[in-house]
Design a protein around this motif. Structure first.
Motif, mmCIF file in Angstrom:
data_model
loop_
_atom_site.group_PDB
_atom_site.id
_atom_site.type_symbol
_atom_site.label_atom_id
_atom_site.label_comp_id
_atom_site.label_asym_id
_atom_site.label_seq_id
_atom_site.Cartn_x
_atom_site.Cartn_y
_atom_site.Cartn_z
ATOM 1 N N MET A 1 0.862 -1.176 0.000
ATOM 2 C CA MET A 1 0.000 0.000 0.000
ATOM 3 C C MET A 1 0.899 1.226 0.000
ATOM 4 O O MET A 1 1.841 1.322 0.783
ATOM 5 N N GLN A 2 0.605 2.140 -0.901
ATOM 6 C CA GLN A 2 1.370 3.376 -1.004
ATOM 7 C C GLN A 2 0.415 4.546 -0.833
ATOM 8 O O GLN A 2 -0.605 4.610 -1.506
ATOM 9 N N GLU A 3 0.765 5.446 0.040
ATOM 10 C CA GLU A 3 -0.037 6.641 0.277
ATOM 11 C C GLU A 3 0.498 7.767 -0.592
ATOM 12 O O GLU A 3 1.702 8.045 -0.582
ATOM 13 N N LEU A 4 -0.370 8.411 -1.343
ATOM 14 C CA LEU A 4 0.073 9.512 -2.195
ATOM 15 C C LEU A 4 0.310 10.790 -1.411
ATOM 16 O O LEU A 4 1.126 11.619 -1.807
ATOM 17 N N ARG A 5 -0.418 10.969 -0.339
ATOM 18 C CA ARG A 5 -0.243 12.123 0.544
ATOM 19 C C ARG A 5 -0.108 13.433 -0.227
ATOM 20 O O ARG A 5 0.828 14.211 -0.058
ATOM 21 N N GLY A 6 -1.058 13.647 -1.156
ATOM 22 C CA GLY A 6 -1.102 14.892 -1.907
ATOM 23 C C GLY A 6 -0.377 14.855 -3.242
ATOM 24 O O GLY A 6 -0.542 15.761 -4.059
ATOM 25 N N ALA A 7 0.433 13.832 -3.485
ATOM 26 C CA ALA A 7 1.118 13.713 -4.782
ATOM 27 C C ALA A 7 0.082 13.337 -5.842
ATOM 28 O O ALA A 7 -0.968 12.760 -5.527
ATOM 29 N N PRO A 8 0.332 13.640 -7.102
ATOM 30 C CA PRO A 8 -0.636 13.287 -8.147
ATOM 31 C C PRO A 8 -0.744 11.780 -8.335
ATOM 32 O O PRO A 8 0.198 11.036 -8.055
ATOM 33 N N GLU A 9 -1.907 11.355 -8.820
ATOM 34 C CA GLU A 9 -2.117 9.944 -9.122
ATOM 35 C C GLU A 9 -1.121 9.514 -10.200
ATOM 36 O O GLU A 9 -0.965 10.197 -11.215
ATOM 37 N N PRO A 10 -0.434 8.382 -9.998
ATOM 38 C CA PRO A 10 0.527 7.937 -11.018
ATOM 39 C C PRO A 10 -0.189 7.584 -12.320
ATOM 40 O O PRO A 10 -1.288 7.035 -12.298
ATOM 41 N N PRO A 11 0.438 7.890 -13.457
ATOM 42 C CA PRO A 11 -0.172 7.520 -14.736
ATOM 43 C C PRO A 11 -0.163 5.997 -14.920
ATOM 44 O O PRO A 11 0.637 5.290 -14.302
ATOM 45 N N LEU A 12 -1.039 5.521 -15.789
ATOM 46 C CA LEU A 12 -1.142 4.089 -16.047
ATOM 47 C C LEU A 12 0.207 3.496 -16.432
ATOM 48 O O LEU A 12 0.571 2.418 -15.962
ATOM 49 N N SER A 13 0.971 4.179 -17.264
ATOM 50 C CA SER A 13 2.267 3.647 -17.703
ATOM 51 C C SER A 13 3.192 3.373 -16.517
ATOM 52 O O SER A 13 3.905 2.367 -16.493
#
Length: 163
Positions: free
Chosen positions: A73-85
């Motif tokens: 599990m990785q928390e983005l904590r405000g970072a943008p959603e990673p792209p599909l690639s």
């Protein structure tokens, strides 16, 4: 890795089709992984569990492992959603990755379509949709399969990706 998508509007039958395709294609001896896009917040952990408590305390990543499975599990904590690639790059190599959702991405897709919700087809405006799996007959410029004909849809996808 080869990727192929299943897309469509809400209640179109995407998840059921994905489930049947994974069973059908993996039953033929191919390794299959999936990526599912969620438009809402979700949690795979439960309040009060040790791993939940680690995340709540501020951990960026929590790896949970047992002799049955591993979950990262990785928390983005405000970072943008990673792209599909980028997400695809995190997967262990397999024969085929089936992607549910990600309508706007440019990989080839099958559109799941049910007449009942009353949504319009996406396919006429999207050249990445190579076929439609429908519960109603349609006249289109690409193949149309019965939504429940998993074997034929799997044959089509495997031929498209060269497996």
């Amino acid at each position: 890795m080869r990727i192929y998508g299943v897309t469509g509007w809400k209640n179109a039958g995407k998840t059921g089709l994905m489930e049947r395709l994974v069973a059908e294609i993996s039953g033929r001896g191919f390794t299959v992984s999936t990526v599912k896009h969620a438009h809402h917040s979700f949690d795979v952990d439960h309040k009060g569990r040790d791993s939940y408590r680690h995340r709540a305390a501020g951990a960026h990543e929590v790896l949970l492992a047992s002799h049955h499975r591993v979950a990262l599990m990785q928390e983005l904590r405000g970072a943008p959603e990673p792209p599909l690639s980028e997400l695809l790059g995190r997967l262990t190599p397999v024969d085929l990755v089936l992607v549910e959702g990600y309508k706007r991405e440019r990989h080839p897709k099958v559109e799941a379509f049910r007449a009942e919700p009353g949504n319009e087809l996406i396919a006429p405006r999207d050249d990445t949709i190579r076929a439609v799996a429908s519960d109603t007959p349609l006249q289109l410029d690409r193949p149309v399969f019965d939504l429940d004909d998993t074997r034929r849809i799997a044959d089509f996808i495997l031929a498209e990706v060269g497996l």
